[in-house]
Design an enzyme around this catalytic site. Structure first.
Site, PDB file in Angstrom:
ATOM      1  CB  SER A 324     -12.521 -77.497  51.445  1.00 40.58           C
ATOM      2  OG  SER A 324     -13.476 -76.792  52.215  1.00 40.58           O
ATOM      3  CE  LYS A 363     -24.046 -81.008  44.619  1.00 36.94           C
ATOM      4  NZ  LYS A 363     -23.268 -80.479  45.735  1.00 36.94           N
ATOM      5  CD  GLU A 371     -20.440 -88.395  56.276  1.00 32.78           C
ATOM      6  OE1 GLU A 371     -20.287 -89.626  56.390  1.00 32.78           O
ATOM      7  OE2 GLU A 371     -20.636 -87.844  55.177  1.00 32.78           O
ATOM      8  CB  CYS A 520     -22.650 -77.890  38.211  1.00 35.30           C
ATOM      9  SG  CYS A 520     -21.524 -77.793  39.591  1.00 35.30           S
TER      10      CYS A 520
END
Ligand code: SF4
Ligand code: SF4
Ligand code: SF4
Ligand code: FES
Lengths: 590, 183
Positions: A324, A363, A371, A520
């Protein structure tokens, strides 16, 4: 079912049970260091030795299976002495400076030394020297602290199927680490931090962002906002002695305000936003494939887990088109906080400082991807792990447990229950289906309480299918289509699933992958120690948080409707494309 | 096969070697336990295990590079630096050890300016230790290529090593970088 006695207590256990496990069943705890429940039992450290009647030598209980009639002693002078010797030997070469070590008070070597009552170290060893590797943005390794237990090797190779770490060289020169003892940045590492989660000592830890957050909070020119990922609220309490799975959402918000964050938002908000974008992206791929009969990259893979993204970039670059294009909730948050919200409060993007609190180590890496600066500056400025937030709260002298419950600020804070379950394996899939199914059929997903049991549990790879009937006219071409989905957690499972997809053995429309076992909630940045039992408690908490909310579906979140109305216009629109979607880079594995 | 032994124009053969490596990799791909035999064959072909070869092996066999490196580093048989034209092995078996093998080794290290497992920058000599080549009666012994030298005295090592430089020059007319060896 062998019968035996341990410290005089009779016990009957299944064949193949180790002495260590049998002892645990009757409440006898044997100290361990290299052992890792369900993952590694190699008998390397010998801290877990016990006496077996009739055996000449002491045996390592973590590897020795029980046998009929065994008489085992787990506590005697001989054992205490033997265990002490083993730990003294480790300490004699350990570069120990506990007071300044990241693992002070959270270190298994320290604990075991304390419990065994080691008072002085009688051996003269050559101390290992600090050998610190800061070559990656998410992790710091220090071979000087490594006790060579190999937990990280097993986790990185077996559980995560990455293989960045391996024993190098031999004999006294052995180091545990990347190829030829070089820096971690020289090999394919996805920065998941599962190695840091299992390391018993301070040899692998996350890059600490606490100081940069304090600095930002003290900087009068910055407006500091914080977002917290859903998985944090089910684990932060463990830093303060609360049992795993205690939901501390309200106390966490209160603590963040007391730390000085003027605005406390929620990654859950952008998790809802992710669902809208990602579900619409899936539907547009299906439309392309089914209605327009054009090639479309299916299955679509979820993209919220940065370790998984990096894994695909290294190991399955041919599947990059299937990922995605949605940014993760953390990055969507950074982008909208520095544009949509900054404008609301009359600030420029570079005046806003975005802090994330994440159960995740990767993270930290994701935030630095080139980006990730669609606001014009880096969208997320600092990423704290759950553990780091726990420490900041302690540094500030806040009595966490007695805090009142407070609620998040609304604009980028309000969320649905669908967002909560982003934290656990199978959750993103369920959240996405809640929305996708309703868009296609106009009806609610036909599962009791919106809960899809087949993809909710702890199995490594899970599958489900939903047959679409009675569609609304716009999606009539999907009438009768059976949507097949799969869910994997832990990259080792993802690897197995990918091989099935690659070979054509399995065909799916949509696949959710979370890098860490359990999702997570089992992230590399969570309070230690994360066992399967802890994972299950945290997952239960997430479902509880979800089912306790009035709004359970991302598209029903009023603040989501508001941001589309005021700012984004429509899912997959031009603004979304610019702020909420991204692209990926193929990476060489060697 | 014969040109592979030649060390005068390795660039010429590089491509052939890589082709041969690929053939080996094709044969072993997907087979369990392939790593060690592939490394052995590659070392035989290239004379050592260059980084590029190790990376290719890692990719083609689907083995993490860190694991490949770990295996290479574990066995002293494998070398990631080019071997010298002459292999010097110093016996440190019990007999040689007690009769001064250690001092001989130190003298050779000093003479060549390298440590065990290393190769001189001019690629003339590689140095290794060994565990006994059956010359215990005349210890301490060293082996250079296939020649055993017995009752070696530390002061004589320079002389022994120099022989190989001259031999080489005479026989093979190879002049590359022999000067300065033994310094
Ligand atoms: S790793 Fe543990 S024992 Fe070692 S210095 Fe750190 S806290 Fe102390
Ligand atoms: S961060 Fe993950 S991939 Fe990297 S070394 Fe640790 S376990 Fe392996
Ligand atoms: S880095 Fe940590 S987990 Fe890995 S071997 Fe060393 S002590 Fe064990
Ligand atoms: S815990 Fe059993 S040997 Fe290390």
């Amino acid at each position: 079912m062998p019968k035996l006695t341990i410290d005089g207590k009779p016990v009957e256990v299944a064949d193949g049970t180790t002495i260590l496990e049998a002892a645990k069943e009757i409440g006898i705890r044997i100290p361990t260091l290299c052992y890792l429940e369900g993952i590694q039992a190699i008998g390397a450290c010998r801290v877990c030795v016990v006496e077996v009647e009739g055996a000449r030598t002491l045996v390592a209980s973590c590897v020795m299976p029980v046998a009929e009639g065994m008489k085992i002693i787990t506590n005697s002078k001989r054992l205490r002495d033997a265990r002490r010797t083993v730990v003294e030997l480790l300490l004699s070469e350990h570069d120990g400076n506990c007071q300044t070590c990241e693992r002070n008070n959270d270190c298994e070597l320290q604990t075991v030394a304390y419990e065994l009552g080691i008072k002085n170290i009688t051996f003269e060893g050559i101390k290992t020297k600090a050998d610190v590797d800061t070559s990656t943005v998410a992790l710091v390794r220090d071979n000087g602290k490594c006790i060579k237990c190999r937990r990280c090797v097993t986790v990185c190779n077996q559980v995560q199927a990455v293989g960045a770490l391996f024993p190098q060289f031999r004999g006294f020169k052995t180091v545990i680490g990347p190829a030829f003892g070089k820096d971690l940045s020289t090999v394919a590492c996805v920065q998941c931090g599962q190695c840091a989660a299992v390391c018993p000592v301070g040899a692998i830890v996350e890059q600490n962002h606490i100081e940069r957050v304090w600095k930002a909070l003290d900087d009068k020119t910055k407006t500091v906002v914080v977002q917290t990922a859903p998985g944090v609220r089910a684990a932060l309490g463990e830093c303060f002695g609360l049992p795993a799975g205690t939901l501390v959402t309200g106390k966490m918000v209160a603590a963040l305000r007391r730390l000085g964050f003027s605005t406390v938002f929620d990654t859950n908000f952008t998790a809802d936003l992710t669902i809208i974008e990602e579900a619409m992206e899936l539907l547009s791929r299906l439309k392309k494939a089914v209605k327009e009969r054009q090639p479309a990259a299916l299955p679509q893979f979820t993209s919220c887990s940065p370790g998984w993204i990096k894994y695909v970039e290294y190991f399955y670059p041919e599947f990059i088109p299937n990922l995605s294009t949605c940014k993760s909730p953390q990055q969507m948050f950074g982008a909208v906080a520095k544009t949509y919200w900054a404008k609301k409060v009359g600030k420029k993007p570079d005046e806003v400082f975005v802090v994330s609190v994440m159960p995740c180590v990767a993270k930290k890496f994701e935030a630095t991807r080139p980006e990730m600066n669609s606001s014009g500056v880096q969208d997320v400025d600092a990423v704290l792990t759950t553990r780091e937030l726990g420490r900041m709260i302690k540094q500030a002298g806040i009595d966490f447990v007695s805090l009142p419950d407070e609620t998040v600020d609304r604009v980028l804070g309000t969320s649905s229950g669908a967002a909560d379950i982003f934290a656990n394996t199978g959750g993103v899939m369920q959240a996405a289906l809640r929305t996708a199914y309703e868009v296609i059929t106009g009806r609610e997903l036909p599962f009791e309480n919106l809960y899809i049991e087949a993809i909710a549990g702890m199995e490594g790879i899970k599958e489900a299918s939903v047959t679409i009937t009675d569609t609304v006219p716009e999606w009539s071409f999907l009438e009768g289509v059976t949507m097949k989905v799969a869910v994997a957690h832990g990259l080792g499972n993802a690897n197995r699933l990918m091989e099935k997809i690659k070979s054509g053995e399995s065909i799916y429309h949509f696949v959710e992958v979370m890098t860490c076992p359990g999702g997570c909630i089992g992230g590399g940045g969570q309070p230690r120690f994360t066992t399967d039992a802890v994972r299950k408690s945290r997952i239960k908490a997430m479902y509880k948080e979800d089912s306790g909310k009035k709004v359970r579906k991302s598209h029903d979140n009023p603040k989501i409707k508001q941001i589309y109305g005021e700012f984004l216009n429509m899912p997959l629109g031009e603004k979304s494309h610019h702020l909420l979607h991204t692209k990926y880079t193929s990476r060489s594995r060697v | 096969m014969i040109e592979m032994k030649c060390d005068c124009g390795s660039e010429i053969n590089e491509r052939d070697l890589v082709k041969q490596l690929d053939a080996i990799l094709d044969e072993y791909r997907g087979k369990p336990g392939a790593l060690i035999p592939v490394l052995q064959m590659s070392q035989k072909m290239f004379g050592y295990l260059p980084e590029s070869v190790l990376k290719r092996i890692s990719l083609e066999l689907g083995k993490p590079y860190s694991e490949v490196a770990g295996v290479v580093g574990f066995y002293s048989f494998f070398s990631t630096v080019p071997r010298g034209r002459h292999l010097v092995r110093v016996c440190l078996g019990t007999a040689c050890y007690v009769r001064g093998g250690k001092q001989v080794l130190e003298a050779i290290k000093k003479n060549l300016g390298i440590d065990v497992g290393e190769t001189t920058p001019d690629r003339n000599f590689s140095l290794e230790v060994a565990r006994c080549f059956g010359a215990c009666g005349l210890a301490p012994a060293i082996m250079v290529d296939d020649d055993v030298h017995q009752r070696v005295k530390p002061v004589k090592v320079g002389e022994i090593l120099n022989q190989y430089l001259t031999k080489k020059t005479k026989k093979g007319k190879k002049s590359a970088g022999k000067k300065g060896a033994g310094k």
